[in-house]
Design a protein around this motif. Structure first.
Motif: not given
Length: 62
Positions: A5-25
């Motif tokens: 389990e890791i706690t993420l900031t809003d900025a980190e969540n936004d970054l992961l969401e962009r990666v998710r969309q870019q990679q089709g995950l």
């Protein structure tokens, strides 16, 4: 594979969401795993000069 389990900031969540969309995950969790594995592959390639596959290790009781 153990769950970490890791706690993420809003900025980190936004970054992961962009990666998710870019990679089709399907999820942000998959995006975090993809980034971690990508970095590990890059580092192992630098150390050994070859690409390595990453697989979960089955821990069997001794």
């Amino acid at each position: 594979m153990p769950v970490q389990e890791i706690t993420l900031t809003d900025a980190e969540n936004d970054l992961l969401e962009r990666v998710r969309q870019q990679q089709g995950l399907d999820s942000v969790q998959q995006a975090a795993e993809w980034l971690a594995k990508s970095r590990l592959r890059k580092q192992s390639r630098q150390i050994s000069g070859r690409g390595r596959a990453l697989y979960p290790v089955d821990r069997k009781p001794a």
